[in-house]
Design a protein around this motif. Structure first.
Motif, PDB file in Angstrom:
ATOM      1  N   VAL A 107      82.424  67.464  37.848  1.00 26.10           N
ATOM      2  CA  VAL A 107      83.187  67.531  36.610  1.00 26.10           C
ATOM      3  C   VAL A 107      83.984  66.252  36.400  1.00 26.10           C
ATOM      4  O   VAL A 107      84.246  65.846  35.254  1.00 26.10           O
ATOM      5  N   VAL A 108      84.355  65.570  37.481  1.00 28.78           N
ATOM      6  CA  VAL A 108      85.101  64.319  37.342  1.00 28.78           C
ATOM      7  C   VAL A 108      84.234  63.254  36.671  1.00 28.78           C
ATOM      8  O   VAL A 108      84.699  62.506  35.811  1.00 28.78           O
ATOM      9  N   ASN A 109      82.954  63.176  37.045  1.00 31.66           N
ATOM     10  CA  ASN A 109      82.045  62.253  36.356  1.00 31.66           C
ATOM     11  C   ASN A 109      81.970  62.562  34.867  1.00 31.66           C
ATOM     12  O   ASN A 109      81.927  61.658  34.021  1.00 31.66           O
ATOM     13  N   MET A 110      81.964  63.850  34.531  1.00 31.04           N
ATOM     14  CA  MET A 110      81.860  64.258  33.132  1.00 31.04           C
ATOM     15  C   MET A 110      83.091  63.881  32.327  1.00 31.04           C
ATOM     16  O   MET A 110      83.016  63.696  31.107  1.00 31.04           O
ATOM     17  N   LEU A 111      84.244  63.785  32.984  1.00 28.29           N
ATOM     18  CA  LEU A 111      85.483  63.465  32.274  1.00 28.29           C
ATOM     19  C   LEU A 111      85.597  61.995  31.916  1.00 28.29           C
ATOM     20  O   LEU A 111      86.518  61.606  31.186  1.00 28.29           O
ATOM     21  N   GLN A 112      84.699  61.162  32.423  1.00 32.27           N
ATOM     22  CA  GLN A 112      84.778  59.733  32.137  1.00 32.27           C
ATOM     23  C   GLN A 112      84.597  59.494  30.635  1.00 32.27           C
ATOM     24  O   GLN A 112      83.591  59.837  30.045  1.00 32.27           O
ATOM     25  N   GLY A 113      85.621  58.939  30.017  1.00 32.80           N
ATOM     26  CA  GLY A 113      85.580  58.670  28.583  1.00 32.80           C
ATOM     27  C   GLY A 113      85.812  59.877  27.704  1.00 32.80           C
ATOM     28  O   GLY A 113      85.689  59.789  26.481  1.00 32.80           O
ATOM     29  N   ALA A 114      86.163  61.022  28.295  1.00 27.09           N
ATOM     30  CA  ALA A 114      86.307  62.255  27.515  1.00 27.09           C
ATOM     31  C   ALA A 114      87.706  62.438  26.943  1.00 27.09           C
ATOM     32  O   ALA A 114      87.892  63.216  26.010  1.00 27.09           O
ATOM     33  N   ALA A 115      88.709  61.749  27.503  1.00 22.56           N
ATOM     34  CA  ALA A 115      90.087  61.925  27.038  1.00 22.56           C
ATOM     35  C   ALA A 115      90.816  60.597  27.108  1.00 22.56           C
ATOM     36  O   ALA A 115      90.680  59.863  28.100  1.00 22.56           O
ATOM     37  N   PRO A 116      91.602  60.263  26.078  1.00 20.48           N
ATOM     38  CA  PRO A 116      92.360  59.006  26.116  1.00 20.48           C
ATOM     39  C   PRO A 116      93.400  59.024  27.225  1.00 20.48           C
ATOM     40  O   PRO A 116      94.061  60.031  27.462  1.00 20.48           O
ATOM     41  N   GLY A 117      93.520  57.902  27.926  1.00 20.06           N
ATOM     42  CA  GLY A 117      94.517  57.779  28.980  1.00 20.06           C
ATOM     43  C   GLY A 117      94.050  58.224  30.345  1.00 20.06           C
ATOM     44  O   GLY A 117      94.713  57.954  31.349  1.00 20.06           O
ATOM     45  N   LEU A 118      92.905  58.915  30.426  1.00 15.98           N
ATOM     46  CA  LEU A 118      92.369  59.353  31.710  1.00 15.98           C
ATOM     47  C   LEU A 118      91.291  58.367  32.143  1.00 15.98           C
ATOM     48  O   LEU A 118      90.268  58.211  31.477  1.00 15.98           O
ATOM     49  N   VAL A 119      91.535  57.690  33.266  1.00 16.24           N
ATOM     50  CA  VAL A 119      90.627  56.664  33.762  1.00 16.24           C
ATOM     51  C   VAL A 119      89.926  57.185  35.015  1.00 16.24           C
ATOM     52  O   VAL A 119      90.582  57.594  35.975  1.00 16.24           O
ATOM     53  N   ILE A 120      88.599  57.166  34.987  1.00 20.68           N
ATOM     54  CA  ILE A 120      87.790  57.597  36.126  1.00 20.68           C
ATOM     55  C   ILE A 120      87.062  56.374  36.679  1.00 20.68           C
ATOM     56  O   ILE A 120      86.416  55.634  35.940  1.00 20.68           O
ATOM     57  N   SER A 121      87.178  56.151  37.977  1.00 20.81           N
ATOM     58  CA  SER A 121      86.466  55.049  38.617  1.00 20.81           C
ATOM     59  C   SER A 121      85.829  55.557  39.902  1.00 20.81           C
ATOM     60  O   SER A 121      86.226  56.584  40.447  1.00 20.81           O
ATOM     61  N   ARG A 122      84.841  54.823  40.377  1.00 22.72           N
ATOM     62  CA  ARG A 122      84.197  55.186  41.633  1.00 22.72           C
ATOM     63  C   ARG A 122      83.749  53.918  42.347  1.00 22.72           C
ATOM     64  O   ARG A 122      83.493  52.891  41.712  1.00 22.72           O
ATOM     65  N   ASN A 123      83.662  53.998  43.664  1.00 22.29           N
ATOM     66  CA  ASN A 123      83.285  52.816  44.427  1.00 22.29           C
ATOM     67  C   ASN A 123      81.942  52.957  45.115  1.00 22.29           C
ATOM     68  O   ASN A 123      81.556  52.103  45.913  1.00 22.29           O
ATOM     69  N   SER A 124      81.211  54.028  44.804  1.00 18.23           N
ATOM     70  CA  SER A 124      79.894  54.212  45.403  1.00 18.23           C
ATOM     71  C   SER A 124      79.087  55.170  44.547  1.00 18.23           C
ATOM     72  O   SER A 124      79.646  55.918  43.735  1.00 18.23           O
ATOM     73  N   GLY A 125      77.779  55.130  44.723  1.00 17.92           N
ATOM     74  CA  GLY A 125      76.908  56.072  44.035  1.00 17.92           C
ATOM     75  C   GLY A 125      76.269  57.053  44.985  1.00 17.92           C
ATOM     76  O   GLY A 125      75.329  57.756  44.614  1.00 17.92           O
ATOM     77  N   ARG A 126      76.776  57.130  46.223  1.00 20.70           N
ATOM     78  CA  ARG A 126      76.173  57.987  47.230  1.00 20.70           C
ATOM     79  C   ARG A 126      76.366  59.466  46.899  1.00 20.70           C
ATOM     80  O   ARG A 126      77.445  59.873  46.478  1.00 20.70           O
ATOM     81  N   PRO A 127      75.353  60.286  47.068  1.00 22.29           N
ATOM     82  CA  PRO A 127      75.490  61.722  46.793  1.00 22.29           C
ATOM     83  C   PRO A 127      76.567  62.347  47.662  1.00 22.29           C
ATOM     84  O   PRO A 127      76.569  62.201  48.887  1.00 22.29           O
ATOM     85  N   GLY A 128      77.505  63.037  47.023  1.00 22.95           N
ATOM     86  CA  GLY A 128      78.562  63.720  47.750  1.00 22.95           C
ATOM     87  C   GLY A 128      79.646  62.820  48.283  1.00 22.95           C
ATOM     88  O   GLY A 128      80.592  63.304  48.916  1.00 22.95           O
ATOM     89  N   ALA A 129      79.538  61.516  48.075  1.00 27.53           N
ATOM     90  CA  ALA A 129      80.541  60.578  48.593  1.00 27.53           C
ATOM     91  C   ALA A 129      80.674  59.395  47.642  1.00 27.53           C
ATOM     92  O   ALA A 129      80.477  58.242  48.022  1.00 27.53           O
ATOM     93  N   GLN A 130      81.026  59.706  46.381  1.00 24.32           N
ATOM     94  CA  GLN A 130      81.087  58.657  45.366  1.00 24.32           C
ATOM     95  C   GLN A 130      82.377  57.848  45.403  1.00 24.32           C
ATOM     96  O   GLN A 130      82.474  56.815  44.756  1.00 24.32           O
ATOM     97  N   GLY A 131      83.373  58.339  46.146  1.00 20.90           N
ATOM     98  CA  GLY A 131      84.645  57.642  46.158  1.00 20.90           C
ATOM     99  C   GLY A 131      85.311  57.663  44.792  1.00 20.90           C
ATOM    100  O   GLY A 131      85.852  56.652  44.328  1.00 20.90           O
ATOM    101  N   LEU A 132      85.299  58.821  44.142  1.00 25.35           N
ATOM    102  CA  LEU A 132      85.860  58.947  42.798  1.00 25.35           C
ATOM    103  C   LEU A 132      87.380  58.854  42.824  1.00 25.35           C
ATOM    104  O   LEU A 132      88.036  59.348  43.750  1.00 25.35           O
ATOM    105  N   ASN A 133      87.930  58.242  41.793  1.00 27.44           N
ATOM    106  CA  ASN A 133      89.377  58.089  41.681  1.00 27.44           C
ATOM    107  C   ASN A 133      89.797  58.388  40.248  1.00 27.44           C
ATOM    108  O   ASN A 133      89.163  57.926  39.297  1.00 27.44           O
ATOM    109  N   MET A 134      90.858  59.184  40.099  1.00 27.21           N
ATOM    110  CA  MET A 134      91.373  59.528  38.777  1.00 27.21           C
ATOM    111  C   MET A 134      92.782  58.949  38.598  1.00 27.21           C
ATOM    112  O   MET A 134      93.606  59.036  39.516  1.00 27.21           O
ATOM    113  N   GLU A 135      93.029  58.388  37.433  1.00 26.93           N
ATOM    114  CA  GLU A 135      94.362  57.902  37.089  1.00 26.93           C
ATOM    115  C   GLU A 135      94.681  58.285  35.652  1.00 26.93           C
ATOM    116  O   GLU A 135      93.830  58.174  34.772  1.00 26.93           O
ATOM    117  N   VAL A 136      95.897  58.745  35.432  1.00 21.68           N
ATOM    118  CA  VAL A 136      96.368  59.049  34.078  1.00 21.68           C
ATOM    119  C   VAL A 136      97.342  57.955  33.670  1.00 21.68           C
ATOM    120  O   VAL A 136      98.381  57.781  34.296  1.00 21.68           O
TER     121      VAL A 136
END
Length: 727
Positions: free
Chosen positions: A165-194
């Motif tokens: 769901v975090v991937n899906m939120l990318q670009g879905a709401a103003p002010g919510l920034v989603i980043s990731r440091n890998s594309g590995r399954p189950g270990a994308q290194g996702l980061n959320m910032e408001v």
């Protein structure tokens, strides 16, 4: 005179020709008439009058207030118009009994017969008039909000095939920034910032609240997106201060789907997506690599590394040539990247959902599965997630309603084995090896054994394929029970809640010894992961939440609206780890912690962390005719992380707004701007980032780097100075 008669007759002739073309129309309009020479002009006039028929009327809202800017058009026709500032319209139609279509942003569209359209009443859509937005410990009408809150509903998430769901939120709401440091399954290194970084201690992740319960970021990422009804993002101090010491990074309020009364419904959704690496650089061919190396050496005044014989072998082979010094000279021409990385890989998502209910009981149950393959062709590289959820709501009697929610999440990640070098990092990271190693070094010897030449060859292939495994398993159990009591006192509602979240994780990491042969003789061997080793780490987390909230709504007169909320919360957190490691196992397959006898080869570890926080909080809302808005919140947090006597911290907030769209003078610009609401907010928020669980007390650690006599001694020492005034 003769000329005038000629012109008159010519004009009648042209008229008769034109009327002859209209004869079918005339006869169909007036079928009972017999004398065409007289009736044609009359039928033409009738048709002309019919196409010029005008319909007029007025459009108002449910309160009788004129609505301007409403589009009015004839159904099936081309003509349209808009209502003026007084709600009046005038439209030319082309049919005798037309249907008029009325539409405007913020209102429910209507189709009405023209004969009944003298006064049209449009109802505002629920999205504009009564849309409810989830906020801290409650909800509010969107039109009455005075703080920064964005909302993402299920429709936005529905058509975004992504693993979380975090991937899906990318670009879905103003002010919510989603980043990731890998594309590995189950270990994308996702980061959320408001709204970006919010602390001197670095980025602070937003607080996650699922169905009113404080949860972990990992649990949120593992949610089944199909189970989510909406997500509210609280962004400014006015909205987040109600969560006090945990709100500096913003707050995500997640509401899962509930059952609806009506017939039982079963829905099945399944999709498959193909993924591919976005940018995989191509390697030079062997001959190009050799030529560039020689050019680089020539530019620095050095002799070439490769002679004409080497360049010939690079083009014509063979791969292995035995040099005069007895060492192998290798000329691999195979593309190393193609041996390791897939061109594309799949992701599958399936979800089964049941819902329904009656006046007293509603239910929603779901079962979902998501599987995602990784980019590596060899070794283990796969992620699987199972989600199960059941939400049941039961009306016990006129005053009490029970809501029970249970969820289970099972995740399995089969990571590629990297031998401790890392997969996508620098240095000798596995993926980097296949780009930085010398192209001339092959992966296999001629007899099929692994070839290795120091760190200049791509030995990562052998680690991926035969270097062991690195497997993560995780299970999450989530249970939530809420009792809602209302109607005992008009406007009063009380909620009592208990929730429990159990997370169990385990990592099993086996590094198998891998043997390479690189000459000069076939029996000359080197090894990685020597000695072999095997470790098991268990992690257990238990979070419990006790909560009581009371809401009271009342009015003074018909224009002054008040809302008061007060509550208490006790949050308990326990975290434990237990690990064991062994090395130099008897066997190089099917590892076990028992497969070694020497105690020197065995080690273990254990840790525990606990935290408790109790809080009191409240909110006051006032609005006058929904025009002038004011809100104040306060929260008092007492945390076990702080020094006794200094553990209580208070977090207030204030916000106000002016809903100009409710003013009578706003009608003049409502066709251009449909809503305008200046607002201001001020809030105090807090963060626990950088504060340890026991920083306020002296802590002891063990050491064993002291020799007394012939043996190593274990001792205790104080590792840090306590922060006695930590607040």
């Amino acid at each position: 005179m003769v000329k005038n008669n000629y012109l008159k007759k010519k004009g009648w002739s042209q008229l008769y020709c034109r009327l002859a073309l209209l004869a079918p129309l005339s006869l169909s309009v007036l079928p009972n008439q017999a004398t065409a020479s007289i009736l044609f002009p009359e039928s033409l006039v009738y048709a002309k009058l019919r196409t010029q028929q005008n319909i007029s009327g007025k459009v108002v809202d449910a309160t009788g207030k004129a609505v301007s800017g409403v589009t009015v058009r004839e159904k099936g026709g081309k003509n349209s118009t808009s209502t003026d500032i007084n709600g009046n319209y005038n439209l030319a139609v082309s049919t005798p009994d037309p249907i008029l279509v009325f539409s405007s942003i913020g209102y429910i569209g209507q189709e009405i017969l023209a004969s009944a359209a003298e006064k049209v009443i449009l109802k505002q859509t629920e999205d504009v008039l009564d849309e409810v937005v989830v906020v801290g410990y409650g909800n509010q009408k969107k039109t009455n909000l005075t703080s920064a809150v964005s909302q993402v509903d299920a429709k936005v998430l529905k058509d975004r095939p992504s693993p979380t769901v975090v991937n899906m939120l990318q670009g879905a709401a103003p002010g919510l920034v989603i980043s990731r440091n890998s594309g590995r399954p189950g270990a994308q290194g996702l980061n959320m910032e408001v709204r970006g970084a919010t602390s001197a201690n670095g980025g602070v992740a937003p607080l996650v609240v699922i169905d009113g319960v404080i949860s972990s970021e990992g649990t949120f990422m593992a949610l089944n997106p199909n189970d989510i009804e909406n997500i509210s993002i609280l962004k400014d101090g006015g909205a987040t201060a109600i969560y006090g010491a945990q709100s500096a990074g913003g707050v995500l309020l997640v509401t899962t789907k509930k059952g609806e009364k009506g017939k039982s419904r079963i829905s099945l959704m399944s999709n498959m997506a193909w993924q591919m690496p976005a940018n995989i650089p191509e390697r030079l061919s062997l001959i190009d690599e050799m030529n560039y190396v020689n050019t680089a050496r020539a530019n620095t005044g050095l002799a070439p590394e490769y002679n004409e014989e080497d360049l010939n072998y690079a083009i014509n082979g063979p791969t292995f040539v035995l040099g005069s010094n007895g060492q192998w000279r290798t000329y691999n021409q195979e593309n190393l990247i193609d041996k390791v990385v897939k061109k594309s890989y799949t992701m599958n998502n399936t979800n089964l959902q049941f819902s329904g209910g009656n006046e007293n009981v509603t239910y929603m149950a779901s079962l979902g599965n998501m599987s995602q393959a990784g980019m590596f062709k060899i070794g283990e590289d796969h992620f699987t997630r199972w989600n199960a959820r059941a939400n049941i709501s039961a009306k016990v009697n006129e005053y009490i309603k029970l809501d029970i929610g249970s969820a289970f999440i099972d995740q399995a990640t089969d990571n590629p084995q990297d031998g401790g070098y890392g997969l996508d990092g620098g240095g000798n990271g596995i993926l980097r090896q296949f780009f930085s190693s010398r192209m001339r070094f092959p992966i296999f010897n001629e007899d099929g054994t692994y070839y290795r030449s120091g760190t200049s060859s791509a030995f990562g292939y052998a680690l991926l394929k035969d270097g062991g495994f690195n497997r993560d398993r995780s299970s999450t159990y989530f249970n939530n029970a809420t009792a809602t009591i209302n109607k005992l006192v008009k406007g009063l509602e009380v909620k009592l809640m208990y929730s429990r979240e159990d997370i169990t994780k385990q990592n099993r990491n086996f590094r198998r010894t891998v043997t390479f042969y690189s000459g000069p003789e076939a029996t000359t061997a080197s090894q990685l992961n020597n000695p072999n080793n095997y470790s098991i780490m268990d992690y257990k987390t238990l979070s419990q939440n006790y909560q009581a909230v009371a809401d009271y709504d009342f009015k003074l007169g018909s224009d002054h609206n008040f809302h008061i909320m007060g509550g208490y919360q006790l949050y308990s957190y326990d975290y434990q780890t237990l690990g064991a490691t062994t090395k130099n196992l008897y066997v190089n397959d099917n590892p076990s912690l028992n497969f070694t006898s020497d105690p020197v080869n065995k080690s273990n570890s254990q840790s525990a962390l606990t935290e408790k926080m109790q809080s009191y909080f409240g909110r006051f809302n006032y609005n006058y005719k929904e025009k002038y808005l004011f809100e104040a919140t306060i929260r008092s947090d007492e945390s076990s992380r702080l020094t006794p006597g200094q553990r209580v911290k208070v977090f207030p907030s204030f916000s106000a707004g002016w809903n100009m769209s409710k003013e009578s003078w706003f009608d003049g610009i409502s066709t251009v701007v449909n809503e305008l609401k200046p607002r201001i907010s001020l809030g105090k928020v807090g963060s626990k980032v950088g504060i340890g669980y026991y920083d306020f007390i002296a802590q002891l650690q063990t050491g064993s780097n002291v020799l007394l006599g012939d043996s190593r001694q274990t001792y205790l020492y104080q590792s840090m100075i306590p922060a006695v005034n930590l607040s």
